[in-house]
Design an enzyme around this catalytic site. Structure first.
Site, short mmCIF file in Angstrom:
data_model
loop_
_atom_site.label_atom_id
_atom_site.label_comp_id
_atom_site.label_asym_id
_atom_site.label_seq_id
_atom_site.Cartn_x
_atom_site.Cartn_y
_atom_site.Cartn_z
CB THR A 25 -0.94 0.03 1.22
OG1 THR A 25 -1.88 -1.04 1.10
CG2 THR A 25 -1.71 1.34 1.29
CG PHE A 75 0.22 4.94 3.71
CD1 PHE A 75 -0.88 5.10 4.54
CD2 PHE A 75 0.73 3.66 3.52
CE1 PHE A 75 -1.46 4.01 5.16
CE2 PHE A 75 0.14 2.56 4.14
CZ PHE A 75 -0.95 2.74 4.96
#
Length: 295
Positions: free
Chosen positions: A192, A194
């Protein structure tokens, strides 16, 4: 704070109080303590004070109101695509992207046990999507909840052995749950990305940079082709391009893009000037150091 399940409220209260005492060090994130966003904050800001917020809007508001120096928001996942509606949230917030961080993702299934009795797994839709094949193989149905670690707190609060949580492994210890399955992911590359948001933009003047922008093309034939031509002719690498609709007209298409480089570099500056010529409007959301090299 009352939006969090009761097992999480004490931790949230303690972390909120610590952040309130030194807001400049506070880093707002969406989710309960133990969420992936919490882990990302600890990695990116070892000396920071994580500030849990129930929603993305709450995390952004914490920065806007000065209760946090910055926020970390997940923007995309390698398995399940877009995470947060940053296209809508960020432009309206007035905040700027000042950095990025990549977090490898692994989940654990946690509950009251045993796993043979689990019928549902509660978690954020992104987590459920990233582990959908594993859940299907176990005969476990997904149950959506706004947060991964928050789901663990709910499972602890409800006390139903048929419902488990899919969350980062550390959440099990925080909320007194048993680990029923470990290292869960449908692919090894589960990652992921960010972005770090702050009130003031920063200049990425050292090392390779990324620039994030949004724009709306004119409603004419080949509008996008013309708008993007300047990036090709100037040799600017575009690593992400997503379209989205605003206002329900299905006519005015807006785009979110990431490019390699900074507007202070001549090729990028020329590409952006050409983009402005072929679009209704264009806005740079931030220029920031690369956390990972783009080819």
């Amino acid at each position: 704070m009352e939006n969090f399940a009761s097992p999480a409220r004490k931790l949230v209260a303690e972390m909120t109080e610590a952040a309130a005492n030194t807001p400049v060090r506070a880093v707002a994130f969406q989710g309960a303590p133990g969420a992936n966003s919490h882990i990302a904050v600890l990695e990116a800001f070892p000396d920071g004070l994580p500030l849990p917020c129930f929603s993305f809007e709450d995390a952004i508001d914490a920065v806007k109101e000065g209760r946090a120096g910055c926020a970390m928001i997940p923007i995309e996942n390698s398995l399940h695509g877009r995470v947060a509606d940053i296209h809508f949230l960020l432009p309206e917030s007035g905040l700027s992207i000042i950095g990025e961080h990549f977090l490898p993702i692994r989940y654990g299934l946690m509950g009251l046990g045993p796993i043979e009795g689990v019928r549902q797994a509660m978690s954020h839709p992104q987590a459920l999507g990233q582990c959908r094949h594993w859940l299907k193989a176990q005969g476990i149905s997904p149950l959506a909840y706004p947060d991964t670690a928050g789901a663990a707190a709910v499972v602890a609060e409800q006390g139903d052995a048929a419902v488990a949580a899919l969350a980062p492994p550390g959440a099990a210890a925080l909320y007194g749950l048993k680990m029923l399955g470990e290292d869960i992911a449908d692919a090894e590359h589960n990652m992921t990305r960010f972005v770090i948001l702050a009130r003031e933009a920063q200049v990425a003047d050292e090392g390779p940079a990324m620039t994030t922008l949004i724009f709306e093309v004119k409603n004419v034939p080949a509008a996008l082709y013309k708008a993007l031509g300047g990036f090709a002719t100037n040799g600017v690498n575009m690593t992400k391009l997503e379209s989205y609709q605003r206002g329900g007209s299905f006519a005015a298409t807006e785009f979110y893009a990431d490019i390699v480089g900074s507007p202070s570099e001549a090729p990028v500056a020329r590409a952006l000037e050409e983009l402005k010529f072929h679009t209704k409007w264009m806005r740079v959301l931030g220029t920031y150091p690369q956390a990972r090299e783009r080819a």
